[in-house]
Design a protein around this motif. Structure first.
Motif, PDB file in Angstrom:
ATOM      1  N   THR A   1     -12.145   8.222  -4.380  1.00 23.60           N
ATOM      2  CA  THR A   1     -11.056   8.120  -3.410  1.00 23.60           C
ATOM      3  C   THR A   1     -10.399   6.750  -3.514  1.00 23.60           C
ATOM      4  O   THR A   1     -11.094   5.725  -3.455  1.00 23.60           O
ATOM      5  CB  THR A   1     -11.613   8.270  -1.965  1.00 23.60           C
ATOM      6  OG1 THR A   1     -12.320   9.504  -1.869  1.00 23.60           O
ATOM      7  CG2 THR A   1     -10.495   8.224  -0.931  1.00 23.60           C
ATOM      8  N   GLU A   2      -9.065   6.730  -3.636  1.00 26.16           N
ATOM      9  CA  GLU A   2      -8.402   5.419  -3.606  1.00 26.16           C
ATOM     10  C   GLU A   2      -8.239   4.966  -2.153  1.00 26.16           C
ATOM     11  O   GLU A   2      -7.770   5.728  -1.295  1.00 26.16           O
ATOM     12  CB  GLU A   2      -7.027   5.471  -4.285  1.00 26.16           C
ATOM     13  CG  GLU A   2      -6.376   4.084  -4.264  1.00 26.16           C
ATOM     14  CD  GLU A   2      -5.190   3.928  -5.197  1.00 26.16           C
ATOM     15  OE1 GLU A   2      -4.716   4.940  -5.748  1.00 26.16           O
ATOM     16  OE2 GLU A   2      -4.745   2.776  -5.375  1.00 26.16           O
ATOM     17  N   ALA A   3      -8.617   3.713  -1.897  1.00 25.55           N
ATOM     18  CA  ALA A   3      -8.540   3.159  -0.540  1.00 25.55           C
ATOM     19  C   ALA A   3      -7.256   2.340  -0.443  1.00 25.55           C
ATOM     20  O   ALA A   3      -7.251   1.115  -0.575  1.00 25.55           O
ATOM     21  CB  ALA A   3      -9.769   2.303  -0.258  1.00 25.55           C
ATOM     22  N   LYS A   4      -6.138   3.044  -0.191  1.00 26.36           N
ATOM     23  CA  LYS A   4      -4.827   2.396  -0.327  1.00 26.36           C
ATOM     24  C   LYS A   4      -4.546   1.370   0.754  1.00 26.36           C
ATOM     25  O   LYS A   4      -3.900   0.359   0.505  1.00 26.36           O
ATOM     26  CB  LYS A   4      -3.728   3.463  -0.339  1.00 26.36           C
ATOM     27  CG  LYS A   4      -3.706   4.233  -1.643  1.00 26.36           C
ATOM     28  CD  LYS A   4      -2.524   5.181  -1.725  1.00 26.36           C
ATOM     29  CE  LYS A   4      -2.474   5.839  -3.102  1.00 26.36           C
ATOM     30  NZ  LYS A   4      -1.655   7.039  -3.152  1.00 26.36           N
ATOM     31  N   LYS A   5      -5.001   1.665   1.971  1.00 29.63           N
ATOM     32  CA  LYS A   5      -4.717   0.695   3.040  1.00 29.63           C
ATOM     33  C   LYS A   5      -5.736  -0.444   3.048  1.00 29.63           C
ATOM     34  O   LYS A   5      -5.408  -1.590   3.360  1.00 29.63           O
ATOM     35  CB  LYS A   5      -4.681   1.413   4.393  1.00 29.63           C
ATOM     36  CG  LYS A   5      -3.455   2.336   4.515  1.00 29.63           C
ATOM     37  CD  LYS A   5      -3.153   2.663   5.961  1.00 29.63           C
ATOM     38  CE  LYS A   5      -4.229   3.592   6.504  1.00 29.63           C
ATOM     39  NZ  LYS A   5      -4.203   3.620   7.976  1.00 29.63           N
ATOM     40  N   PHE A   6      -6.954  -0.136   2.683  1.00 28.83           N
ATOM     41  CA  PHE A   6      -7.988  -1.177   2.587  1.00 28.83           C
ATOM     42  C   PHE A   6      -7.592  -2.232   1.552  1.00 28.83           C
ATOM     43  O   PHE A   6      -7.941  -3.410   1.663  1.00 28.83           O
ATOM     44  CB  PHE A   6      -9.324  -0.524   2.204  1.00 28.83           C
ATOM     45  CG  PHE A   6     -10.479  -1.483   2.103  1.00 28.83           C
ATOM     46  CD1 PHE A   6     -11.135  -1.946   3.243  1.00 28.83           C
ATOM     47  CD2 PHE A   6     -10.937  -1.929   0.869  1.00 28.83           C
ATOM     48  CE1 PHE A   6     -12.206  -2.826   3.152  1.00 28.83           C
ATOM     49  CE2 PHE A   6     -12.005  -2.804   0.763  1.00 28.83           C
ATOM     50  CZ  PHE A   6     -12.636  -3.249   1.917  1.00 28.83           C
ATOM     51  N   SER A   7      -6.844  -1.773   0.563  1.00 27.08           N
ATOM     52  CA  SER A   7      -6.385  -2.643  -0.528  1.00 27.08           C
ATOM     53  C   SER A   7      -5.688  -3.912  -0.021  1.00 27.08           C
ATOM     54  O   SER A   7      -5.807  -4.983  -0.626  1.00 27.08           O
ATOM     55  CB  SER A   7      -5.441  -1.810  -1.420  1.00 27.08           C
ATOM     56  OG  SER A   7      -4.458  -2.615  -1.987  1.00 27.08           O
ATOM     57  N   ARG A   8      -4.989  -3.793   1.108  1.00 27.13           N
ATOM     58  CA  ARG A   8      -4.309  -4.968   1.692  1.00 27.13           C
ATOM     59  C   ARG A   8      -5.276  -6.118   1.960  1.00 27.13           C
ATOM     60  O   ARG A   8      -4.908  -7.287   1.927  1.00 27.13           O
ATOM     61  CB  ARG A   8      -3.685  -4.587   3.044  1.00 27.13           C
ATOM     62  CG  ARG A   8      -2.442  -3.766   2.979  1.00 27.13           C
ATOM     63  CD  ARG A   8      -1.638  -3.925   4.274  1.00 27.13           C
ATOM     64  NE  ARG A   8      -2.387  -3.518   5.470  1.00 27.13           N
ATOM     65  CZ  ARG A   8      -2.401  -2.272   5.957  1.00 27.13           C
ATOM     66  NH1 ARG A   8      -1.718  -1.318   5.357  1.00 27.13           N
ATOM     67  NH2 ARG A   8      -3.094  -1.975   7.039  1.00 27.13           N
ATOM     68  N   HIS A   9      -6.519  -5.741   2.281  1.00 37.24           N
ATOM     69  CA  HIS A   9      -7.530  -6.767   2.602  1.00 37.24           C
ATOM     70  C   HIS A   9      -8.243  -7.266   1.352  1.00 37.24           C
ATOM     71  O   HIS A   9      -9.120  -8.106   1.437  1.00 37.24           O
ATOM     72  CB  HIS A   9      -8.531  -6.203   3.607  1.00 37.24           C
ATOM     73  CG  HIS A   9      -7.866  -5.697   4.851  1.00 37.24           C
ATOM     74  ND1 HIS A   9      -7.481  -6.543   5.860  1.00 37.24           N
ATOM     75  CD2 HIS A   9      -7.481  -4.448   5.218  1.00 37.24           C
ATOM     76  CE1 HIS A   9      -6.885  -5.830   6.825  1.00 37.24           C
ATOM     77  NE2 HIS A   9      -6.878  -4.568   6.456  1.00 37.24           N
ATOM     78  N   ALA A  10      -7.854  -6.706   0.223  1.00 32.39           N
ATOM     79  CA  ALA A  10      -8.462  -7.103  -1.050  1.00 32.39           C
ATOM     80  C   ALA A  10      -7.390  -7.702  -1.957  1.00 32.39           C
ATOM     81  O   ALA A  10      -7.339  -7.405  -3.162  1.00 32.39           O
ATOM     82  CB  ALA A  10      -9.142  -5.898  -1.700  1.00 32.39           C
ATOM     83  N   GLY A  11      -6.509  -8.495  -1.378  1.00 28.64           N
ATOM     84  CA  GLY A  11      -5.477  -9.171  -2.157  1.00 28.64           C
ATOM     85  C   GLY A  11      -4.481  -8.231  -2.804  1.00 28.64           C
ATOM     86  O   GLY A  11      -3.819  -8.593  -3.768  1.00 28.64           O
ATOM     87  N   GLY A  12      -4.421  -7.004  -2.304  1.00 31.92           N
ATOM     88  CA  GLY A  12      -3.489  -6.039  -2.870  1.00 31.92           C
ATOM     89  C   GLY A  12      -4.018  -5.321  -4.108  1.00 31.92           C
ATOM     90  O   GLY A  12      -3.337  -4.462  -4.667  1.00 31.92           O
ATOM     91  N   ALA A  13      -5.221  -5.675  -4.534  1.00 26.74           N
ATOM     92  CA  ALA A  13      -5.800  -4.980  -5.693  1.00 26.74           C
ATOM     93  C   ALA A  13      -6.034  -3.516  -5.348  1.00 26.74           C
ATOM     94  O   ALA A  13      -6.281  -3.173  -4.196  1.00 26.74           O
ATOM     95  CB  ALA A  13      -7.125  -5.636  -6.084  1.00 26.74           C
ATOM     96  N   ARG A  14      -5.931  -2.654  -6.352  1.00 26.46           N
ATOM     97  CA  ARG A  14      -6.232  -1.239  -6.096  1.00 26.46           C
ATOM     98  C   ARG A  14      -7.749  -1.068  -6.017  1.00 26.46           C
ATOM     99  O   ARG A  14      -8.482  -1.511  -6.901  1.00 26.46           O
ATOM    100  CB  ARG A  14      -5.658  -0.353  -7.208  1.00 26.46           C
ATOM    101  CG  ARG A  14      -4.144  -0.364  -7.242  1.00 26.46           C
ATOM    102  CD  ARG A  14      -3.617   0.558  -8.314  1.00 26.46           C
ATOM    103  NE  ARG A  14      -3.675   1.977  -7.915  1.00 26.46           N
ATOM    104  CZ  ARG A  14      -3.220   2.975  -8.682  1.00 26.46           C
ATOM    105  NH1 ARG A  14      -2.703   2.718  -9.885  1.00 26.46           N
ATOM    106  NH2 ARG A  14      -3.283   4.225  -8.259  1.00 26.46           N
TER     107      ARG A  14
END
Lengths: 263, 416
Positions: B76-89
């Motif tokens: 599953t891609e965590a698209k919104k969580f990505s914001r908290h990971a520097g924008g990395a996918r």
């Protein structure tokens, strides 16, 4: 020539088994363990095993676990071990050390062997080190002329008994039951069979341990073993009184001199 | 996708990273254990070596994974969580969706099958968080095996729900009251049981540690995670991830997913260790970061210990990572530089736990939250072009008591 040969030779000459008593160093204190070991030597132990208290003693039952915990809580350090061994030698006793492997690794295998030999210790019993992993220890024990006592168990195959016999020096430690240390009411019937199998591979003396707590049990083991090893019962007696240690030693010493065929 | 079914390939094929025949990964591993148990681990080795090339065994295992454990697990891609990971996918390998709620089921199904093949009737296991205990109790219920689970008394309190679950499944749960009363003491007690009952009992070890062949076979049973994830990420984005992140206690979920990418040198393998209160305190479980070489529970590996070689207690908010040892292959991967290991504090893990819950509607296990926190750090370091694959090794339902206390989610604390 092994360091322990004189002990077993003398017992053989007297037509009896050797009495081998175990106590953890530092239990209940460093000085207390020296006193108890001296009593054990004075009242009839031919050889003592000085245990090194370890945080994770997987081969020990509750009695020795609790004793080790108590020694560690009282501040026991590995360096204290050598003073305890020295005190046995000074009292005219013979001592080997029984230890789990990690404390030796951390101390340094070579350095441990050197300091044990300097303290007058005669060898090392290693309940969680098999010969397959023991290259460093075999080299260090050769270098410092120490005996190395590996264990065999009822589950050991002939190949493993052979390997273990060839790797050992001093005596072979035969665990008489499948299980951890602790006094038991009945001597296991696995022990005579195991000792018989061991004798097909080696002339080295065989000590039998795990579960012995009385002179009567010692007498049963003495019928087929060269050494009778007693551990937990000494720990229990040490918690009681010096008189209890003396009485237990004397009872066991009588036992190893009155071998009877196993029931 | 059927990565498990073919003889001589897939999940059980030998790899260039296998240990030598006595179980050594470089200087690590081996068998540092009582002679009384050598015959049992020899027997296990023989049965495992036969099983891994036996089409019948492989088919049975593959069938159980598919029809019982719910594999393949999703990616599953965590698209919104990505914001908290520097924008990395960020992609999540959803081991939380397996039957019993974690990756642990892969290994227990495999070892339970081996137990049947060895003709043994009784299984013992240790458990920390209870995930391995629940998985073992489940497999034993399915395969008609008697089951005894040793669990530190402290953990039975932290994870009371899992104790009830195991009992419902028919297992006997024995609280261990010795030592630090956590996972390492549960393993000690299980080993004591095994020595006394080895004739009819298999010790179903729950992590890729212990004496040979456990690190090898536990790893192999979990290799399915990495094999699936590699296929899935290529299907979804047409390229490999830059980083694979997984939490490491004993290290079973990490070694399982790492192996899918170990021969892809451009893929960084990052293990996240429990940093507890911080690795400059004495309350953590970061074995690979702060431990020293030693022998514990049957293998040579990094171990948390004092200068006398006494094993020290690990501390982590996560019961499943609260272990002072680590699987020997991880020690090897650290030494040769193929994997890197970093500590994550309790606070960082709990932040990630809450963030994933709120951004993606997925409540992760606190163990897996360490991997998520690692992904947040690494994502910030690498930026938005990066792709990070996180092994979401388990679900967080079991951790609600801890979360209630940490976040004040009780009735009085209900302010949001």
């Amino acid at each position: 020539m092994s360091r322990l040969d004189p002990v077993f030779d003398r017992c053989r000459a007297e037509g009896r088994a050797a009495l081998i008593g175990y106590l953890p160093a530092g239990y209940p204190t460093v000085e207390g363990s020296k006193d108890t070991l001296r009593t054990m030597v004075d009242s009839g132990c031919d050889l003592v095993e000085v245990g090194l208290p370890f945080s994770d003693p997987v081969m020990d039952g509750p009695t020795i676990q609790v004793a080790a915990e108590q020694a560690l809580r009282a501040g026991f350090r590995v360096r204290d071990l050598f003073g305890v061994v020295e005190s046995v030698a000074a009292a005219g006793g013979k001592a080997v050390v029984m230890t789990y492997w990690n404390p030796v690794l951390r101390y340094g295998v070579e350095r441990f062997a050197r300091d044990l030999a300097a303290a007058g210790g005669l060898g090392l019993i290693t309940p969680d080190l098999v010969p397959d992993e023991a290259a460093d220890w075999i080299a260090a024990s050769d270098e410092h002329d120490l005996d190395r006592i590996f264990l065999v168990a009822p589950s050991s195959t002939e190949e493993r008994i052979d390997l273990t016999s060839k790797s050992s020096r001093g005596f072979l430690y035969a665990t008489s039951v499948m299980g951890v240390t602790g006094a038991r009411d009945v001597v296991s019937n696995l022990a005579p069979e195991l000792v018989k199998r061991v004798r097909e591979h080696t002339d080295m003396p065989v000590g039998v341990g795990l579960g012995v707590r009385s002179g009567a049990q010692a007498a049963e083991l003495a019928a087929f073993a060269d050494g009778v090893i007693v551990g937990s019962a000494f720990v229990t007696a040490a918690a009681d009184s010096p008189a209890a240690v003396r009485a237990l030693t004397e009872d066991l010493a009588t036992g190893v001199r009155s071998a009877v065929a196993p029931a | 996708m059927s990565p498990t079914g073919t003889v001589g390939s897939g999940q059980f094929a030998p790899t260039p990273h296998d240990p030598d025949e006595r179980g050594h990964f470089g200087p690590w591993g081996g068998r540092y254990m009582p002679e009384a148990l050598i015959a049992a681990v020899d027997e296990l080795s023989v049965f495992y070596e036969k099983a891994r090339v036996d089409p019948e065994f492989l088919a049975e295992f593959a069938r159980l994974l598919k029809d019982y454990a719910n594999r393949p697990s999703l990616l599953t891609e965590a698209k919104k969580f990505s914001r908290h990971a520097g924008g990395a996918r960020v992609f999540l390998k959803r081991e939380d969706l397996n039957h019993t709620g974690s990756h642990k089921i892969n290994n227990v199904l495999g070892q339970a099958l081996l137990t049947k093949r060895m003709g043994k009737k009784r299984v013992i296991a240790e458990t920390g968080a209870g995930q391995h205990g629940v998985a073992t109790a489940t497999a034993c219920a399915l395969m008609d095996l008697d089951c005894v689970v040793y669990m530190g008394e402290v953990d039975t309190e932290r994870q009371a729900l899992n104790v009830a679950r195991m009992r419902l499944l028919g297992a006997e749960v024995i609280p261990v009251k010795t030592g630090s009363r956590t996972l390492k003491d549960a393993i000690n007690e299980a080993l004591r049981d095994w020595v006394a009952n080895v004739d009819d009992t298999h010790y179903l070890l729950g992590t890729a540690a212990g004496p040979h062949p456990f690190p090898l076979l536990v790893r192999d049973f979990h290799r399915v995670i990495g094999i699936e994830a590699r296929i899935q990420i290529l299907e979804q984005i047409g390229r490999l991830p830059d980083v694979v992140a997984a939490c490491v206690g004993g290290g079973s979920n990490a070694i399982g997913i790492f192996h899918g990418f170990i021969d892809d040198p451009a893929v960084r393998l990052v293990g996240l260790e429990p940093g507890g209160d911080g690795i400059d305190t004495d309350r953590h479980g970061a074995t690979l970061t702060k431990g020293l070489p030693g022998s514990l529970h049957g293998a040579m590996s990094y171990v948390m210990q004092d200068e006398d070689g006494q094993i020290t207690e690990a501390h982590s908010i996560s019961a499943g990572l609260d272990y002072p040892g680590v699987g020997p292959e991880h020690s090897h991967l650290k030494d040769i530089g193929r994997a890197e290991y970093r500590p994550v504090t309790d606070a960082e893990a709990m932040e990630a736990f809450a963030l994933l819950s709120r951004t993606e509607g997925i409540i992760p296990a606190i163990e897996s939250s360490h991997a998520l926190a690692g992904a947040m750090q690494i994502g910030r370091e690498l930026g938005e072009d990066a792709v990070i694959l996180v092994n979401l090794s388990g679900r967080g339902d079991k951790d609600m008591d801890t979360a209630v206390k940490w976040f004040g989610l009780g009735v009085e604390g209900e302010t949001r």
